[in-house]
Design a protein around this motif. Structure first.
Motif, short mmCIF file in Angstrom:
data_model
loop_
_atom_site.label_atom_id
_atom_site.label_comp_id
_atom_site.label_asym_id
_atom_site.label_seq_id
_atom_site.Cartn_x
_atom_site.Cartn_y
_atom_site.Cartn_z
N GLY A 222 -7.70 -4.32 -1.82
CA GLY A 222 -8.44 -5.28 -2.63
C GLY A 222 -8.30 -5.05 -4.13
O GLY A 222 -8.64 -5.93 -4.92
N ARG A 223 -7.80 -3.87 -4.52
CA ARG A 223 -7.65 -3.59 -5.94
C ARG A 223 -6.37 -4.24 -6.50
O ARG A 223 -5.41 -4.47 -5.77
CB ARG A 223 -7.60 -2.08 -6.20
N ILE A 224 -6.38 -4.47 -7.80
CA ILE A 224 -5.23 -5.06 -8.48
C ILE A 224 -4.62 -4.01 -9.41
O ILE A 224 -5.33 -3.35 -10.16
CB ILE A 224 -5.65 -6.31 -9.27
N TYR A 225 -3.30 -3.86 -9.32
CA TYR A 225 -2.60 -2.85 -10.11
C TYR A 225 -1.45 -3.48 -10.89
O TYR A 225 -0.83 -4.45 -10.43
CB TYR A 225 -1.99 -1.78 -9.19
N ILE B 22 5.77 -4.94 -1.46
CA ILE B 22 5.23 -6.22 -1.93
C ILE B 22 5.98 -7.38 -1.28
O ILE B 22 7.22 -7.40 -1.26
CB ILE B 22 5.36 -6.33 -3.46
N GLU B 23 5.22 -8.34 -0.77
CA GLU B 23 5.80 -9.60 -0.34
C GLU B 23 5.84 -10.55 -1.53
O GLU B 23 4.90 -10.61 -2.32
CB GLU B 23 4.97 -10.22 0.78
N LYS C 31 1.59 -7.80 -11.74
CA LYS C 31 0.30 -7.44 -11.15
C LYS C 31 0.35 -7.72 -9.65
O LYS C 31 0.91 -8.72 -9.21
CB LYS C 31 -0.83 -8.22 -11.80
N ALA C 32 -0.22 -6.79 -8.87
CA ALA C 32 -0.23 -6.95 -7.42
C ALA C 32 -1.59 -6.56 -6.86
O ALA C 32 -2.26 -5.66 -7.38
CB ALA C 32 0.86 -6.10 -6.79
N LYS C 33 -1.96 -7.25 -5.80
CA LYS C 33 -3.21 -6.95 -5.09
C LYS C 33 -2.88 -6.24 -3.79
O LYS C 33 -2.03 -6.68 -3.02
CB LYS C 33 -3.97 -8.25 -4.81
N ILE C 34 -3.55 -5.11 -3.54
CA ILE C 34 -3.32 -4.32 -2.34
C ILE C 34 -4.01 -5.00 -1.15
O ILE C 34 -5.19 -5.33 -1.21
CB ILE C 34 -3.83 -2.89 -2.51
N LEU D 151 1.43 1.65 0.50
CA LEU D 151 0.49 0.54 0.43
C LEU D 151 1.25 -0.77 0.56
O LEU D 151 2.43 -0.85 0.17
CB LEU D 151 -0.26 0.56 -0.91
N LEU D 152 0.59 -1.80 1.10
CA LEU D 152 1.16 -3.13 1.15
C LEU D 152 0.39 -4.03 0.20
O LEU D 152 -0.82 -3.85 0.00
CB LEU D 152 1.09 -3.71 2.57
N GLY D 153 1.08 -5.02 -0.39
CA GLY D 153 0.40 -5.89 -1.34
C GLY D 153 1.13 -7.19 -1.56
O GLY D 153 2.21 -7.42 -1.00
#
Length: 445
Positions: free
Chosen positions: A380-383, A412-413, A424-427, A435-437
């Motif tokens: 749910g976090r954004i990195y 990442i998809e 920026k990506a959301k997990i 991790l997937l995001g």
């Protein structure tokens, strides 16, 4: 005449990788490079000689590359690095496949040695060494184009009882701030966005050339002024050498990754003393508390040795309890390797290989559980992430919490994401280490 093609195999640590890049930098004018050993006229193996497993890998690699002398184009096999520095006499006698041997401070001679060999076919197997030199100069970067290692010092004065590095690499010696900044600026001009500072002990940087004063915090502040540099990552920080000034700079400068590598090796005071470490359990835990207080989001990485001579069941249980309590984000576990010419090799109460393997496995299972628990909190976090590759299904990327090659990836998809860029990506899902995001759009919150 067509240029000779050179292939290079780099083994061991990231400091050795920097040496390999300097070797290629020395050769780029006179030779072409290839990643296919079948095409190479000259093959270089930059070896590691740190522990038994690394030594065996180096020997196996030299023998594997020697096969290309008989079947393909290779006319010249060169061995360099820590193994040749440590065992030049033995290797020259036992491995006739090697044509040229270089130690860890011989790299400026490589073009001269190659020319002499091509002219005379006389093997050059003597290895020189000076612990006044630091390998510097133009490099051919072999990492992803956005990331590069930057060595700030060479050698080591710590003399841990299990470690042979001071005898191979010599005394601790720092590069000047000016030379490091100049190299960093050139790297960034060539597209590098993340610089990773390395040395045997980065936290002692400057003590030998700046009147006994540690200057890592000063160096970091100057690096932060390089305009297009996005991330600065610091590795190999000894807890007892970390200063308040260093913590303050890391906490306040946005470009410095909230990530630090603390190679503590153990937590039992008895074992730390036997290892010759200049720290205690109390110092280590106090420093972890200080770092987390100053930077609540910091990622802590460490390396641990199990099966050191004299390690009792109680010492091992103390190490497990430490991991359970402090829940370090990234941990590497290694079995103690009994290295000749080190004090620990002659200590009493050597631990059996069977028990070492059991303890290594037990600690890794424990850390897997801790890592999974920590990763689940990231969903749910954004990195901000650096995109590094694509396998046809997922893009591989890293956040500032992940160092390359050792800490896992964020998969990442997405479509049409540019390699080497920050997005920026959301997990969305947590695995043991990865991790997937998904790449964020306007809907990300």
């Amino acid at each position: 005449m067509t240029k000779y093609k050179v292939g290079l195999v780099s083994l061991g640590c990231d400091k050795n990788r920097v040496d390999s890049e300097i070797i290629l930098g020395q050769m780029k004018t006179n030779y072409d490079f290839t990643n296919d050993p079948k095409e190479a006229h000259i093959i270089i193996v930059n070896t590691c000689g740190f522990i038994e497993k690394a030594k065996q890998e180096s020997i196996d690699t030299i023998l594997e590359m020697a096969k290309y002398k008989n079947k393909y184009n290779c006319k010249l096999l060169i061995a360099t690095g820590c193994l040749t520095q440590r065992y030049s006499k033995e290797l020259s006698e036992l491995m006739p496949e090697i044509d040229i041997m270089l130690g860890v401070n011989d790299y400026k001679k490589i073009n001269e040695h190659i020319s002499n060999y091509i002219e005379s076919e006389q093997k050059i197997l003597s290895v020189d060494y000076s612990d006044n030199n630091i390998n510097e100069g133009e490099r051919v970067i072999t990492t992803d184009k956005s990331t590069a290692y930057l060595r700030i010092a060479e050698g080591c004065d710590n003399f841990c009882t299990y470690c042979i590095i001071p005898k191979i690499r010599g005394k601790f010696r720092s590069r000047s701030i000016e030379s490091i900044i100049a190299e960093a600026e050139k790297l960034v001009e060539n597209g590098v966005k993340e610089i990773i500072l390395v040395a045997q002990d980065t936290t002692r940087y400057g003590v030998d050339i700046y009147n006994g004063e540690k200057k890592l915090h000063v160096l970091l502040k100057k690096l932060c002024t390089i305009e297009d540099l996005k991330w600065i990552r610091v590795m190999y920080c000894y807890p007892e050498e970390i200063t308040e000034e260093l913590i303050d700079v890391m906490a306040t400068e946005e470009k410095i990754c909230k990530y630090i590598d603390l190679p503590i090796q153990h937590i039992s005071n008895k074992i730390l003393k036997l290892m010759g470490r200049k720290t205690t359990k109390e110092t280590i835990t106090k420093m972890i508390d200080s770092l987390r207080k100053a930077m609540p989001s910091i990622t802590l990485r460490t390396s641990l040795i199990v099966g050191f001579p004299g390690e009792s069941d109680e010492d091992f249980e103390e190490l497990k309890s430490f991991l359970k309590e402090y829940k370090l984000e990234k941990v590497g576990v290694f079995k103690y390797s009994q290295e000749e010419d080190t004090p620990a090799a002659n200590m009493e109460d050597q631990v059996s290989e069977e028990l070492k393997e059991l303890r290594e496995k037990e600690l890794m299972i424990l850390q897997q559980e801790i890592s999974t628990e920590i990763n689940k909190l990231k969903v749910g976090r954004i990195y901000d992430i650096l995109v590094e590759g694509y396998n046809g299904e997922f893009y591989s990327a890293r956040s500032e919490e992940l160092a390359p090659d050792i800490d896992g990836n964020i998969l990442i998809e997405g479509k049409d994401i540019e390699i080497g860029q920050y997005v920026k990506a959301k997990i969305t899902e947590a695995l043991e280490y990865d991790l997937l995001g998904v790449v964020c759009d306007e809907s990300c919150k």
